[in-house]
Enzyme design. Structure first.
Site, PDB file in Angstrom:
ATOM      1  CB  SER A  48       4.795  10.095  11.246  1.00  0.00           C
ATOM      2  OG  SER A  48       3.951  10.143  10.241  1.00  0.00           O
ATOM      3  NE  ARG A  69       6.172   6.498   0.661  1.00  0.00           N
ATOM      4  CZ  ARG A  69       5.454   6.147   1.709  1.00  0.00           C
ATOM      5  NH1 ARG A  69       4.261   5.694   1.365  1.00  0.00           N
ATOM      6  NH2 ARG A  69       5.447   6.798   2.933  1.00  0.00           N
ATOM      7  CE  LYS A 127      -3.021   0.504   3.569  1.00  0.00           C
ATOM      8  NZ  LYS A 127      -2.797   1.864   4.225  1.00  0.00           N
ATOM      9  CB  SER A 128       3.923   2.206   2.004  1.00  0.00           C
ATOM     10  OG  SER A 128       3.184   2.142   3.091  1.00  0.00           O
ATOM     11  N   GLY A 161      -5.038   8.138   5.483  1.00  0.00           N
ATOM     12  CA  GLY A 161      -4.094   8.834   6.203  1.00  0.00           C
ATOM     13  C   GLY A 161      -3.001   8.998   5.364  1.00  0.00           C
ATOM     14  CG  ASP A 167       0.576   0.188   9.536  1.00  0.00           C
ATOM     15  OD1 ASP A 167       0.173   0.970  10.388  1.00  0.00           O
ATOM     16  OD2 ASP A 167       0.903   0.410   8.540  1.00  0.00           O
ATOM     17  NE  ARG A 209      -5.386   8.263  10.754  1.00  0.00           N
ATOM     18  CZ  ARG A 209      -4.790   7.661  10.061  1.00  0.00           C
ATOM     19  NH1 ARG A 209      -5.359   7.044   9.244  1.00  0.00           N
ATOM     20  NH2 ARG A 209      -3.578   7.495  10.616  1.00  0.00           N
TER      21      ARG A 209
END
Ligand code: S3P
Length: 448
Positions: A174, A33, A28-29, A101, A327, A129
């Site tokens: 983060s 990107r 997903k990350s 997010g 996660d 959030r």
């Protein structure tokens, strides 16, 4: 999309041995990107293995709204024709990032140094959030943001017409904040510097370098100092997205707690900034092997083989490992319930501001299923009962959080009584094939 109209209750029943091969979806990350950087270079970026979950599809839609051309072939290959660094158009509509997010924070960064304005919103979870963690550093570039009380979405961001580069020490561990600053730095002249005390996932740095940007990381006493030279001409890429270790966590943990299981999860990204769960599981005594270790597209990967592990023991998870498995704590807490002794997880304050307060959500569901959990602001402890001894029989709230829903479905595979969640629909944000894939392995998850 914004909110899940119809809740989908799901129940997980004690399952027979899980066996076979689990082809989990793309990371997903990396998928977010790839779309964003593809949209920021002139020419065609080709992406294979993109995660086609709701979160990423919302980012694809957003990139179209900012002027990128994003299309999908019949065979699942994605093509992005970008507009170049600084070339984003002003969207005509509100950008709805759904549950994501990562999507909203990275896109805010990517547009914050262009002279355009955009309004962002999301579902009920995302709109709770904190966004100030991103809009504060973006203000240093000259961008302005106005949102609801407490820096919540919906929020309008006015990009800086004449951005200046920044030097910013990220106050919380983060990768989303770090990445938002780096993406904003792309269209600022000169060097933008981001400093992080603890290493968080470095996909943005790796991918920026892959697209031809000048980006360096130095490990100093201050932490990791990442320096990006602004206004590069990014070069379109062919990207193969590795399979997501955070999704692999579910079939891996299910196999470890379900008697007789033997599951192969091939092609998993094993970037050290993401692999903390697997290290922890091995320390607990899990039968987990890495096979066929290799590197593809600048990311390490391997095939994971997980087998039923009856003699798990509780462990102390070192706080410095938290970022590399942030996660995965929900599903780790489930495995911890089946271990003997206590599993202590410290330095995990960030879990309280994810898609849900993940400590509270998991602690409530585990307690309802007969597992003792203690928790404080940035720590929690699960008192494991040992294999075969976890009662289950509870209905848990998923709090619009995919990882909470999937973690409780894993739990139900090995408890004495079935485990239910009130709403499994958020699973589609990151792992749309979770139910059929787990069914192929032999899991008994039913709707209702
Ligand atoms: C992500 C970073 C992490 C993680 C999220 C994905 C990313 O969030 O929890 O699922 O892709 O950069 P934080 O940066 O808020 O820790």
């Amino acid at each position: 999309m914004s909110g899940h109209a119809t809740p989908v209750p799901m129940t997980s029943h004690r399952s027979g041995p899980l066996s076979g091969r689990a082809d989990v979806p793309g990371d997903k990350s990396i998928s977010h990107r790839a779309l964003i950087l593809g949209a920021l270079c002139v020419g065609e970026t080709v992406i294979t293995g993109l995660l086609e979950g709701e979160d990423v599809l919302d980012t694809a839609k957003a990139m179209r709204a900012f002027g990128g051309e994003v299309t999908r072939d019949g065979d699942g290959t994605w093509h992005v024709h970008g507009v170049g660094v600084g070339g984003f158009a002003e969207p005509e509509q509100v950008i709805d990032c759904g549950n994501s997010g990562t999507g909203v924070r990275l896109i805010m960064g990517a547009m914050a140094t262009s002279p355009i304005c955009a309004t962002f919103t999301g579902d009920a979870s995302l709109n709770k959030r904190p966004m100030a963690r991103v809009t504060d550093p973006l203000a240093l570039f000259g961008a302005q943001a106005v949102g609801r009380a407490g820096g919540r979405l919906p929020m309008t961001v006015v990009g800086a017409a004449e951005p200046v580069p920044v030097r910013y020490q990220v106050p919380v561990p983060s990768a989303q904040v770090k990445s938002a600053v780096l993406l904003a730095g792309l269209n600022a002249p000169g060097e933008t510097v981001v400093i992080e005390k603890e290493a968080t996932r470095d996909h943005t740095e790796r991918m920026l370098a892959g697209f031809g940007a000048e980006v360096t990381t130095e490990v100093t006493e201050e932490g990791r100092v990442i320096t990006l030279t602004g206004q590069p001409e990014l070069i379109p890429q062919s990207i193969v997205v590795p399979r997501d270790p955070s999704s692999a966590a579910f079939p891996v943990c299910a196999a470890i707690i379900t008697p007789g299981s033997d599951v192969l999860v091939p092609g998993i990204g094993l970037n050290p900034t993401r692999a903390g769960l697997f290290t922890t599981l091995r320390e607990m005594g899990a039968d987990l092997e890495y096979e066929n270790l290799r590197e593809e597209g600048g990311e390490p990967m391997a095939d994971l083989r997980a087998r039923f592990s009856p003699d798990l023991k509780g462990v102390d998870v070192p706080p410095e490992r938290a970022a590399s498995m942030i996660d995965e704590y929900p599903v780790l807490s489930v495995v911890a319930g089946f271990a003997r002794g206590k599993t202590v997880m410290r330095g995990v304050k960030e879990l309280r501001v994810k898609e849900s307060d993940r400590i509270e959500a998991m602690a409530a569901g585990l307690r309802a299923g007969g597992v003792t959990v203690e928790d404080g602001p940035d720590w929690w402890i699960v008192h494991g009962l040992g294999h075969g001894n976890v009662p289950g029989g509870q209905t848990c709230s998923s709090h619009l959080d995919h990882r909470i829903a999937m973690s409780f479905m894993v739990m139900g595979m090995a408890t004495q009584d079935p485990v239910s969640v009130d709403d499994g629909s958020p699973i589609a944000t990151s792992f749309p094939i979770f139910e059929p894939l787990m069914a192929t392995l032999g899991a008994d998850i039913r709707r209702g």
